[in-house]
Design a protein around this motif. Structure first.
Motif, PDB file in Angstrom:
ATOM      1  N   VAL A 170       0.877  -1.175   0.000  1.00 45.36           N
ATOM      2  CA  VAL A 170       0.000   0.000   0.000  1.00 45.36           C
ATOM      3  C   VAL A 170       0.912   1.221   0.000  1.00 45.36           C
ATOM      4  CG1 VAL A 170      -1.813   1.211   1.231  1.00 45.36           C
ATOM      5  CG2 VAL A 170      -1.670  -1.282   1.370  1.00 45.36           C
ATOM      6  N   PRO A 171       0.710   2.174  -0.923  1.00 45.57           N
ATOM      7  CA  PRO A 171       1.609   3.333  -0.969  1.00 45.57           C
ATOM      8  C   PRO A 171       1.634   4.059   0.369  1.00 45.57           C
ATOM      9  CG  PRO A 171       0.131   3.305  -2.860  1.00 45.57           C
ATOM     10  CD  PRO A 171      -0.311   2.204  -1.950  1.00 45.57           C
ATOM     11  N   ARG A 172       2.831   4.436   0.808  1.00 45.37           N
ATOM     12  CA  ARG A 172       2.984   5.105   2.097  1.00 45.37           C
ATOM     13  C   ARG A 172       3.137   6.611   1.923  1.00 45.37           C
ATOM     14  NH1 ARG A 172       4.099   1.004   5.821  1.00 45.37           N
ATOM     15  NH2 ARG A 172       5.181   2.320   7.313  1.00 45.37           N
ATOM     16  N   THR A 173       2.947   7.090   0.704  1.00 47.08           N
ATOM     17  CA  THR A 173       3.050   8.526   0.455  1.00 47.08           C
ATOM     18  C   THR A 173       1.725   9.014  -0.147  1.00 47.08           C
ATOM     19  OG1 THR A 173       4.018   7.995  -1.668  1.00 47.08           O
ATOM     20  CG2 THR A 173       5.541   8.602   0.077  1.00 47.08           C
ATOM     21  N   PHE A 174       1.500  10.311  -0.037  1.00 50.82           N
ATOM     22  CA  PHE A 174       0.283  10.865  -0.603  1.00 50.82           C
ATOM     23  C   PHE A 174       0.551  12.270  -1.127  1.00 50.82           C
ATOM     24  CE2 PHE A 174      -0.700  13.861   2.811  1.00 50.82           C
ATOM     25  CZ  PHE A 174       0.005  13.316   3.879  1.00 50.82           C
ATOM     26  N   GLY A 175      -0.252  12.691  -2.096  1.00 55.16           N
ATOM     27  CA  GLY A 175      -0.174  14.052  -2.618  1.00 55.16           C
ATOM     28  C   GLY A 175      -1.253  14.904  -1.974  1.00 55.16           C
ATOM     29  N   MET A 176      -1.067  16.204  -2.018  1.00 53.93           N
ATOM     30  CA  MET A 176      -2.006  17.077  -1.306  1.00 53.93           C
ATOM     31  C   MET A 176      -1.996  18.470  -1.928  1.00 53.93           C
ATOM     32  SD  MET A 176      -1.808  17.787   2.775  1.00 53.93           S
ATOM     33  CE  MET A 176      -0.209  18.570   2.871  1.00 53.93           C
ATOM     34  N   SER A 177      -3.163  19.093  -2.031  1.00 51.37           N
ATOM     35  CA  SER A 177      -3.220  20.510  -2.365  1.00 51.37           C
ATOM     36  C   SER A 177      -3.641  21.251  -1.107  1.00 51.37           C
ATOM     37  CB  SER A 177      -4.218  20.752  -3.493  1.00 51.37           C
ATOM     38  OG  SER A 177      -5.518  20.467  -3.054  1.00 51.37           O
ATOM     39  N   PHE A 178      -3.182  22.501  -0.942  1.00 48.89           N
ATOM     40  CA  PHE A 178      -3.500  23.208   0.303  1.00 48.89           C
ATOM     41  C   PHE A 178      -3.478  24.710   0.071  1.00 48.89           C
ATOM     42  CE2 PHE A 178       0.885  21.691   0.127  1.00 48.89           C
ATOM     43  CZ  PHE A 178       1.595  22.882   0.103  1.00 48.89           C
ATOM     44  N   ASP A 179      -4.226  25.416   0.907  1.00 51.99           N
ATOM     45  CA  ASP A 179      -4.186  26.880   0.876  1.00 51.99           C
ATOM     46  C   ASP A 179      -2.778  27.326   1.241  1.00 51.99           C
ATOM     47  OD1 ASP A 179      -6.794  26.882   0.242  1.00 51.99           O
ATOM     48  OD2 ASP A 179      -7.512  27.917   2.044  1.00 51.99           O
ATOM     49  N   GLU A 180      -2.275  28.307   0.518  1.00 51.44           N
ATOM     50  CA  GLU A 180      -0.886  28.710   0.704  1.00 51.44           C
ATOM     51  C   GLU A 180      -0.587  29.137   2.139  1.00 51.44           C
ATOM     52  OE1 GLU A 180       0.457  30.627  -2.857  1.00 51.44           O
ATOM     53  OE2 GLU A 180       1.901  31.767  -1.657  1.00 51.44           O
TER      54      GLU A 180
END
Ligand code: HEC
Length: 249
Positions: free
Chosen positions: A28-38
């Motif tokens: 199971v991938p142990r990393t993730f991508g994310m978008s966020f308010d600056e």
């Protein structure tokens, strides 16, 4: 040594090799991508909480990956408040690592971590003041209709209102769950959380039941409208008094 002995040895080596490589099974991938308010990044909050989350869970944010989750003002399940701005978390994919980060953000440990961060400038991030979120009518729907959905489909196991006497004691009541800081996240996704997927589906969202494991109780099919109404009803339920406030310290 004879041929039989060598074959046996090879068989054993093969067996050991199989047992030593469970990697493939739990890849199971142990990393993730994310978008966020600056602002969440420039204030230093993300640099503060991400290593702590990684230390605890072994899951990491990878800036190169496409977003599995989004952190932004005025959306999703609220996890932090700064001044008047409420930040929420939304899952965008079914990434396990991202789901863990969401759960951590909404957990007591995550909430405490966020509260201990002291930005160099500006207000600190506090836990979300739930009353304010409720005033904003986080969920919109028909409350009486939602209550009917709960009384029809949830009372088999949950106590859904203080007047409800029909349910079984060991399952958390709606009032108790409503008192948790992450009640919204739990109710938004309840149909995907065990034990519900075994007997309950949301029209247009849930995958079909596993044909080899048919529901053992009468299956429930809810429409998205019914879920919206249910959420509006749960929002209107007075939280149970669970004693000491956990989200304020
Ligand atoms: C057949 C029994 C049953 C029915 C019917 C049922 N639930 Fe549950 N539900 C449970 C159990 C058991 C748990 C506790 C699971 C746990 O603690 O892991 C639970 C947990 C939950 C949770 C918390 C989930 C989490 O993991 O945080 C929510 C929210 C919830 N139920 C909502 C509902 C709603 C809404 C309905 C009706 C549409 C419903 N449930 C119907 C058995 C049921």
């Amino acid at each position: 040594m004879g041929m039989g002995r060598i074959t046996e040895l090879l068989r054993q080596i093969a067996l050991v090799a199989v047992m030593a490589s469970p990697v493939a099974a739990e890849e199971v991938p142990r990393t993730f991508g994310m978008s966020f308010d600056e602002g969440l990044s420039t204030s230093g909050l993300l640099d503060y909480i991400l290593p702590r989350f990684a230390l605890k869970t072994g899951r990491r944010f990878d800036p190169e990956m496409a977003a599995d989750l989004s952190l932004a003002a005025g959306q999703g399940a609220p996890f932090a408040q700064r001044g008047d701005v409420v930040y929420g978390v939304d899952l965008l994919t079914d990434s396990d690592a991202a789901m863990r980060f969401r759960d951590w953000l909404l957990s007591e440990v995550g909430q405490n971590t966020i509260s201990t961060f002291a930005p160099e400038t500006g207000d600190p991030y506090g836990p979300v003041v739930i009353e304010e979120v409720v005033e904003e009518d986080y969920f919109e729907g028909d409350i009486p209709a939602g209550r009917l959905v709960a009384e029809t489909h949830c009372t088999r196991c949950h106590k859904v209102s203080p007047e409800d006497r029909s349910s079984i004691g060991s399952t958390p009541s709606f009032m108790a769950m409503r008192a948790l800081p992450d009640w919204a996240a739990r109710f938004v996704s309840f149909y995907a959380l065990n034990p519900h997927p075994a007997f309950l589906q949301v029209d247009g969202i849930s995958a079909p039941f596993d044909v080899s494991r048919p529901p053992t109780i009468p299956p429930v099919l809810l429409t998205l409208d019914e879920v919206d109404n249910l959420l509006a009803y749960v929002q209107s339920v007075a939280p149970a008094d669970l004693g000491a406030e956990i989200q304020h310290q």
